[in-house]
Write an enzyme that holds these catalytic residues in place. Structure first.
Site, PDB file in Angstrom:
ATOM      1  N   ARG A  85      65.392  22.938 112.829  1.00  0.00           N
ATOM      2  CA  ARG A  85      65.766  23.123 114.232  1.00  0.00           C
ATOM      3  C   ARG A  85      66.880  24.149 114.388  1.00  0.00           C
ATOM      4  NH1 ARG A  85      67.954  18.475 114.516  1.00  0.00           N
ATOM      5  NH2 ARG A  85      68.939  18.917 116.513  1.00  0.00           N
ATOM      6  N   LYS A  86      67.210  24.866 113.326  1.00  0.00           N
ATOM      7  CA  LYS A  86      68.244  25.916 113.398  1.00  0.00           C
ATOM      8  C   LYS A  86      67.607  27.193 113.932  1.00  0.00           C
ATOM      9  CE  LYS A  86      70.844  23.949 109.526  1.00  0.00           C
ATOM     10  NZ  LYS A  86      69.888  22.887 109.137  1.00  0.00           N
ATOM     11  N   THR A  87      67.224  27.145 115.183  1.00  0.00           N
ATOM     12  CA  THR A  87      66.492  28.237 115.809  1.00  0.00           C
ATOM     13  C   THR A  87      67.348  28.916 116.881  1.00  0.00           C
ATOM     14  OG1 THR A  87      65.532  26.602 117.321  1.00  0.00           O
ATOM     15  CG2 THR A  87      64.221  27.223 115.406  1.00  0.00           C
TER      16      THR A  87
END
Length: 218
Positions: free
Chosen positions: A154-156
């Site tokens: 989820r490190k977007t």
């Protein structure tokens, strides 16, 4: 909203472009495109307005300048059409294709002022998503035959999560959680907070299973 695994052997341009629609509703994608266009052209395109006659027409090509895996070509098409629905955008190469310098992946015909207004935003999407797909493909190739898989996180980029996860899938990777509601993932911060209350790891796991929705992965 759902994710669709790409069918092996189905390499038609039409079917490849359709995959994008399984990540987004049309409205969701239009909202992302509108934000990007407003960021770049919300105050007008003063150069184009000063130099290009509004009735001048022409043709532009989307030209590959580096080796990699193409991703985001349909997004680029929708950017051009969002600026001017009368533009004729022809896509020549599907997402997921390994490309090399000199390949033309699409063409745009119509009012040059509209093409110039849309081009940077369209290319920003195309270059970023292709970059993600290309790097993913390199990692996937490195672990071939190991039994391991490349998964995203989820490190977007805020606001671009679904597009970036689409690019990961296009490059041969796998999607992990889309958002916090997908699954229970107990991390060090959760454990640290609960250990301070005297709970052990077994207690934490039991509580997660007890309080999570039925059937959800922990």
């Amino acid at each position: 909203m759902r994710f669709l695994k790409r069918t092996q052997g189905d390499r038609s341009i039409k079917s490849q472009f359709a995959v994008l629609n399984d990540y987004f509703s049309v409205k969701q994608l239009e909202n992302i495109i509108d934000l990007a266009l407003d960021e770049d052209a919300g105050h007008g395109d003063v150069t184009t307005e000063a130099l290009i006659p509004p009735d001048l027409s022409g043709r532009a090509s989307l030209l590959v300048k580096a080796r990699g895996v193409l991703a985001g070509i349909e997004v680029a098409r929708r950017v051009f059409l969002r600026v001017d629905s009368d533009l004729d955008v022809e896509l020549l190469v599907p997402d997921g294709t390994a490309v090399k310098p000199g390949v033309v992946v699409g063409t745009v015909r119509g009012h040059l002022a509209a093409i110039l207004k849309a081009e940077r935003t369209a290319l920003n999407f195309l270059q970023r998503l292709s970059g993600i797909a290309s790097l993913t493909a390199r990692y996937v190739a490195r672990i071939k035959d190991t039994g391991a898989g490349i998964y995203d996180t989820r490190k977007t980029t805020p606001g671009l999560r679904l597009l970036e996860k689409y690019a990961i899938k296009t490059g041969g990777g796998h999607n992990h959680r889309l958002h916090l509601g997908d699954a229970v993932l107990i991390k060090d911060n959760h454990i640290g907070a609960l250990r301070a209350t005297g709970m052990g790891l077994g207690d934490i796991l039991a509580k997660a299973k007890r309080n999570s929705p039925a059937g959800m992965t922990v």
